[in-house]
Design an enzyme around this catalytic site. Structure first.
Site, short mmCIF file in Angstrom:
data_model
loop_
_atom_site.label_atom_id
_atom_site.label_comp_id
_atom_site.label_asym_id
_atom_site.label_seq_id
_atom_site.Cartn_x
_atom_site.Cartn_y
_atom_site.Cartn_z
N GLY A 211 3.02 -6.19 -14.49
CA GLY A 211 2.13 -5.04 -14.70
C GLY A 211 2.66 -3.93 -15.60
N CYS A 263 8.54 5.87 -5.12
CA CYS A 263 9.07 7.01 -4.37
C CYS A 263 7.96 7.85 -3.75
CB CYS A 263 9.97 7.87 -5.25
SG CYS A 263 11.47 7.02 -5.73
N ASP A 288 -0.80 8.12 -10.19
CA ASP A 288 0.36 7.73 -10.99
C ASP A 288 0.57 8.55 -12.26
OD1 ASP A 288 2.60 5.92 -11.22
OD2 ASP A 288 1.55 4.89 -12.82
N1 LIG Z 1 10.31 7.41 4.32
C1 LIG Z 1 9.24 7.57 3.54
N2 LIG Z 1 8.82 6.54 2.75
C2 LIG Z 1 7.75 6.74 1.96
C3 LIG Z 1 7.04 7.98 1.94
N3 LIG Z 1 6.03 7.87 1.05
C4 LIG Z 1 6.09 6.60 0.55
N4 LIG Z 1 7.12 5.91 1.10
C5 LIG Z 1 7.47 4.49 0.85
O1 LIG Z 1 7.96 4.37 -0.47
C6 LIG Z 1 7.47 3.19 -1.11
C7 LIG Z 1 6.73 3.54 -2.37
O2 LIG Z 1 5.63 4.37 -2.09
P1 LIG Z 1 4.45 4.57 -3.14
O3 LIG Z 1 3.57 5.65 -2.61
O4 LIG Z 1 3.83 3.26 -3.41
O5 LIG Z 1 5.28 5.06 -4.42
P2 LIG Z 1 4.84 5.20 -5.96
O6 LIG Z 1 5.32 3.98 -6.64
O7 LIG Z 1 5.54 6.43 -6.42
O8 LIG Z 1 3.36 5.33 -5.98
C8 LIG Z 1 6.59 2.49 -0.08
O9 LIG Z 1 7.32 1.45 0.55
C9 LIG Z 1 6.25 3.58 0.90
O10 LIG Z 1 6.01 3.07 2.18
C10 LIG Z 1 7.50 9.05 2.78
O11 LIG Z 1 6.97 10.15 2.83
N5 LIG Z 1 8.61 8.79 3.55
C1 LIG Z 2 3.71 0.68 -11.98
C2 LIG Z 2 4.95 1.08 -11.84
O1 LIG Z 2 5.42 2.14 -11.17
P1 LIG Z 2 4.94 3.04 -9.98
O2 LIG Z 2 5.77 2.58 -8.83
O3 LIG Z 2 5.28 4.41 -10.43
O4 LIG Z 2 3.48 2.83 -9.71
C3 LIG Z 2 6.06 0.42 -12.50
O5 LIG Z 2 7.16 0.92 -12.28
O6 LIG Z 2 5.83 -0.57 -13.21
MN LIG Z 3 2.10 4.08 -7.14
#
Ligand SMILES: Nc1nc2c(ncn2[C@@H]2O[C@H](COP(=O)(O)OP(=O)(O)O)[C@@H](O)[C@H]2O)c(=O)[nH]1
Ligand SMILES: C=C(OP(=O)(O)O)C(=O)O
Ligand SMILES: [Mn+2]
Length: 597
Positions: A211, A263, A288
């Site tokens: 992706g 994160c 995102d």
């Molecule tokens: N401990 C903890 N883990 C989190 C939190 N928010 C997200 N995660 C975990 O971090 C990972 C990535 O979260 P995501 O929202 O998909 O991150 P993105 O890639 O930044 O959108 C997942 O496994 C979530 O379960 C939080 O507030 N605390």
């Molecule tokens: C889609 C991606 O990131 P995110 O976890 O920020 O959604 C990526 O890192 O390819």
């Molecule tokens: Mn995401």
């Protein structure tokens, strides 16, 4: 041959745009597909391509009673994340790409990749995918066209962007569109390139099916090329979610937040506040990417250029993210998750019992208790944002939403406290610039290593990081009403590796403090690092089942840890050389003097 392809590009084409037609013909001459298909984004087309993908084994239909409209895709096992070491910014001068990007000279890159692309679509179909990043007709919106030989890419792009006829109509006869070329190739890990040519508004991606490497509208156009264009045009392209938070009194505040990949952006953007927050509402504008520019009233307006979510699957469940669970209940493409015997999907951290037997993400039998993960840690869902139960009514607003607060957050097991507010814009830019985060499975390489990741843009900034930070500082002059800037860390741990803060929905407590600070409603305490919640009149911890010493630990500031942190920040600023902005160096000196030298 060449003339046949040129003709094919023209005769069936639903456009007369001469620049577009000529470019498609030129790329077809190089890649030599058997046929060219212009995508219109219709339901018929979706059905036809989905059926074809199923027939070719690219998609596995899931149990249609349990997950209507959902499919599973298994990628090549060595092609499961972004490949930062094979991602290049191709500017005429190396210094324009800066020390944090890989660089290739444009002619060299075109020649090198051109060799791989030559004949790469032989025996295959070239799909022409016109797409809009941003609502159709919005002044923020940019048009891209991706040429790809992957049906998987077409079906994903159709969810992630406003794709097909609507985008082509918006483009009209203009030559202002991003030229994206993607070929899956033979997925040889050593022959994989993601090259960006900001001067030519061009992206060439070869040899991957993942992706972040191949859905060119996302990280490649909306962030790398976007950040470059944003600097020229006076706006910001950021790795940020956008949410609206509405209080029981009906006051809505819009917030944008930058966290590195995996994160917590998607989770924060659609969180459900805890029971104590009756009457509060969180709505998602984006999960995102944010494109932000000053509006006529002097406020900073943001749009989400995307139309879908490409989210991390593991850890998603009805406790952590119920809205994501609803979002992926239908019309979703799953990549690299496990398959249950009854044709549903499974992943680590899903609700309920761990199944006795599964088919793992590579298609191998898997048994409960196995040391290996059934789903890949970076397995993903691609789902339309219209599935999100808390989608903001402003998600399609061509004017975007006015941002009152910007939040920077990383994944830090130590050092960084739960929340603090910057003293002012310059200090806020300093907080963003000095962000660090532990690496995740979203990119190949070691996981859990702290690296500097300014504004969560380290892998996504399309030009020199020093110029980027200066651009942030300069934006202060063109924004009449500056958003307040905050820093957060949901990931601090105790000695045993347990998270000190419960996170997810409970992050509402931090968000409420942010909102109250924005509207000047709560007092704060000044610390060395910034303003933090006071013990009294601080964070609302009512109903939170958490020992007081854990909250104290999560919010603590330890001077010895900060002395170590400052050293790591110094290494980063030294890397920027003379391009390290003076204002940030002064911020650094002030912090050092506050810490006592
Ligand atoms: N401990 C903890 N883990 C989190 C939190 N928010 C997200 N995660 C975990 O971090 C990972 C990535 O979260 P995501 O929202 O998909 O991150 P993105 O890639 O930044 O959108 C997942 O496994 C979530 O379960 C939080 O507030 N605390
Ligand atoms: C889609 C991606 O990131 P995110 O976890 O920020 O959604 C990526 O890192 O390819
Ligand atoms: Mn995401």
């Amino acid at each position: 041959m060449a003339s046949t392809q040129a003709a094919a590009a023209g005769t069936q084409a639903p456009t007369k745009n001469p620049t577009l037609l000529a470019w498609v013909a030129r790329m077809a001459e190089m890649t030599q597909p058997d046929s060219i298909v212009w995508c219109d984004g219709s339901e018929d087309e979706k059905k036809r391509l989905t059926d074809q993908a199923v027939k070719e084994g690219i998609l596995i239909p899931l149990n249609q009673e349990k997950r209507p409209g959902c499919y599973l895709h298994r990628s090549n096992p060595n092609d499961v994340a972004r490949v930062e070491h094979l991602t290049f910014i191709c500017t005429p001068n190396k210094t324009d790409a800066g020390p944090t990007n890989n660089w290739m000279e444009p002619e060299e890159a075109y020649t090198k990749l051109g060799q791989h692309f030559t004949g790469s679509m032989k025996g295959r179909t070239m799909y022409v995918v016109p797409y809009a990043m941003g609502p159709i007709g919005s002044p923020f919106t940019k048009i891209g066209v991706e040429l790809t030989d992957s049906v998987y890419v077409v079906l994903n792009m159709r969810i992630m962007a406003r794709m097909g006829k609507q985008a082509l109509d918006m483009l009209g006869d203009s030559d202002d569109f991003n030229r994206g070329l993607h070929s899956t190739g033979d997925v040889n890990p050593d022959r994989r390139y993601i090259c960006h040519f900001p001067q030519d508004n061009t992206i060439w991606s070869f040899g991957s099916g993942y992706g972040g490497n191949v859905l060119l509208g996302k990280k490649c156009l909306a962030l790398r090329i976007g950040s470059y264009v944003g600097r020229e045009e006076g706006w910001l392209a950021e790795h940020m979610l956008i949410l609206g938070v509405t209080s029981p009194k009906g006051e809505t505040t819009y917030v944008a937040a930058a966290f590195p990949s995996a994160c917590g952006k998607t989770n924060f953007a659609m969180m459900i506040p805890p029971a104590e927050y009756k009457g509060w509402k969180i709505e998602t504008v984006g999960d995102d990417i944010a494109w932000m520019r000053p509006g006529p009233d002097g406020r900073l307006y943001a749009i989400n250029p995307e139309a879908g979510y490409f989210g991390v699957v593991p850890g998603t469940n009805y406790k952590t993210n119920p809205n994501a669970m609803e979002t992926i209940a239908k019309d979703t493409l799953f990549t690299n998750v496990a398959l249950t015997p009854d044709g549903d999907v499974w992943w680590e951290g899903k609700d309920g019992e761990v199944p006795e037997e599964l088919t793992d993400w590579q298609g191998r039998p898997w048994k409960k208790g196995s040391a290996e993960k059934a789903a890949h840690p970076n397995s993903r869902f691609t789902a339309p944002m219209s599935n999100n139960p808390v989608l903001s009514s402003k998600a399609n607003d061509p004017m975007g939403v006015p941002i009152s607060a910007l939040i920077f957050g990383g994944r830090r097991s130590t050092t960084v406290p739960l929340v603090l507010q910057a003293f002012n814009w310059t200090h806020g830019v300093f907080l963003g610039a000095t962000m660090g985060s532990e690496t995740t499975a979203a990119a190949t390489g070691k996981v859990g290593v702290v690296r500097r990741d300014p504004m969560a843009m380290l892998p996504f900034c399309g030009y020199h990081m020093g110029d980027y930070l200066q651009h942030w500082l300069d934006m202060q002059k063109s924004i009449g009403q500056l958003p307040k800037i905050f820093q957060v860390n949901w990931f601090r741990q105790d000695k045993n590796g347990k998270f000190l803060w419960p996170g997810f929905g409970e992050n509402m407590r931090v968000l409420e403090w942010v909102v109250n600070r924005v509207h000047g409603r709560v007092p704060t305490k000044e610390t060395l690092l910034g303003w933090v919640p006071r013990q009294d009149e601080g964070l609302n911890l009512k109903g939170l089942d958490l020992p007081a010493d854990m909250v104290a630990e999560a919010t603590s500031i330890k001077e010895d840890e900060w002395k170590t942190e400052l050293k790591s920040q110094e290494v980063f600023f030294e890397q920027l050389g003379t391009k390290a902005p003076e204002a940030l160096m002064l911020q650094r000196k002030l912090l050092i003097s506050r810490l006592g030298g």
